[in-house]
Design a protein around this motif. Structure first.
Motif, PDB file in Angstrom:
ATOM      1  N   THR A   1       0.862  -1.285   0.060  1.00 15.03           N
ATOM      2  CA  THR A   1      -0.109   0.254   0.109  1.00 15.03           C
ATOM      3  C   THR A   1       0.876   1.093  -0.072  1.00 15.03           C
ATOM      4  OG1 THR A   1      -1.591  -1.390   1.185  1.00 15.03           O
ATOM      5  CG2 THR A   1      -1.842   1.207   1.336  1.00 15.03           C
TER       6      THR A   1
ATOM      7  N   SER B   1      -3.731   0.088  -2.958  1.00 14.82           N
ATOM      8  CA  SER B   1      -3.260  -1.212  -2.545  1.00 14.82           C
ATOM      9  C   SER B   1      -3.037  -2.071  -3.891  1.00 14.82           C
ATOM     10  CB  SER B   1      -4.308  -1.724  -1.828  1.00 14.82           C
ATOM     11  OG  SER B   1      -4.102  -2.859  -1.433  1.00 14.82           O
TER      12      SER B   1
ATOM     13  N   THR C   1      -6.355  -1.212  -6.572  1.00 15.68           N
ATOM     14  CA  THR C   1      -7.235  -0.391  -6.439  1.00 15.68           C
ATOM     15  C   THR C   1      -7.049   0.682  -5.481  1.00 15.68           C
ATOM     16  OG1 THR C   1      -8.150  -1.438  -4.478  1.00 15.68           O
ATOM     17  CG2 THR C   1      -9.166  -2.139  -6.659  1.00 15.68           C
TER      18      THR C   1
ATOM     19  N   THR D   1      -7.785   2.949  -2.467  1.00 14.87           N
ATOM     20  CA  THR D   1      -8.714   2.436  -1.455  1.00 14.87           C
ATOM     21  C   THR D   1      -9.009   3.692  -0.789  1.00 14.87           C
ATOM     22  OG1 THR D   1      -6.712   2.295  -0.268  1.00 14.87           O
ATOM     23  CG2 THR D   1      -7.712   0.401  -1.210  1.00 14.87           C
ATOM     24  N   SER D   2      -8.515   4.857  -0.750  1.00 14.70           N
ATOM     25  CA  SER D   2      -8.955   6.191  -0.219  1.00 14.70           C
ATOM     26  C   SER D   2      -8.333   7.214  -1.052  1.00 14.70           C
ATOM     27  CB  SER D   2      -8.454   6.102   1.269  1.00 14.70           C
ATOM     28  OG  SER D   2      -7.407   6.287   1.678  1.00 14.70           O
TER      29      SER D   2
ATOM     30  N   THR E   1     -11.130   7.226  -5.079  1.00 11.86           N
ATOM     31  CA  THR E   1     -11.445   5.921  -4.609  1.00 11.86           C
ATOM     32  C   THR E   1     -12.346   5.064  -5.183  1.00 11.86           C
ATOM     33  OG1 THR E   1     -11.139   7.154  -2.263  1.00 11.86           O
ATOM     34  CG2 THR E   1     -12.530   5.190  -2.414  1.00 11.86           C
TER      35      THR E   1
END
Length: 190
Positions: free
Chosen positions: A111, A125, A144, A146-147, A151
């Protein structure tokens, strides 16, 4: 003159028929494609975007304690949804642990967070795979966001650089003090 007119008319008819067939086929392909497979490209960064990993002390084919520093410079970047976004960075120093150049060819996951020139961030990630294609070391990260910005989007980062040092090291004929590669990044909505 009438013969030339007939030839032109026939040619125009054939061209019209071919164009109509192409339109029908294109429409069929577009209608048959699932909507979810055609995500929008939210941001793309191309070379001279780059990544550098350095190892201290340099890696050998025998595991030994070594620290690593990883940095990415993304840019130029283009985003239709975020037009002010033009570049990004990521840097991290990893703690000392047992490492060898054979580790560079193994799969991993991780990450990390990109800081964009706009001040916003995207945390990714990813799964990392490394291959050697001819004389090139190709590191591919897929995953993807993730935040942060984008997102839920998918991400693909491809780093390509020379494999010479890695190949020599894995054969026991050299060391790896750093790896440099040009990078492309694509973040796509799902």
């Amino acid at each position: 003159m009438p013969r030339l007119l007939r030839i032109l008319t026939r040619s125009r008819y054939r061209l019209t028929t071919l164009l109509m067939a192409a339109c029908v086929l294109t429409g069929t392909v577009l209608l048959a494609s699932p909507a979810s497979a055609a995500g929008a490209l939210d941001v793309t960064c191309t070379p001279p975007s780059s990544a550098t990993s350095t190892y201290s002390p340099p890696l050998t084919n025998t595991p030994q304690p070594s620290s690593s520093t990883v940095s990415f410079q993304f840019g130029p970047c283009v985003s239709l949804s975020q037009p002010a976004l033009t570049s990004g960075t990521y840097a991290r120093t990893n703690p000392t642990r047992l490492r060898s150049c054979l580790d560079l060819l193994s799969s991993s996951s991780g990450t990390f967070t990109i800081t964009w020139n706009t001040g916003r961030t995207s945390t990714l990630s990813v799964n990392v795979t490394t291959t050697i294609a001819g004389a090139a070391l190709v590191v591919t990260q897929t995953g993807t966001v993730t935040s942060g910005l984008f997102t839920g989007d998918t991400v693909v980062i491809t780093q390509t650089g020379p494999a010479d040092d890695v190949l020599l090291c894995t054969a026991g004929l050299g060391t790896v003090s750093s790896i440099y590669g040009l990078v492309t990044l694509e973040i796509t909505s799902v």
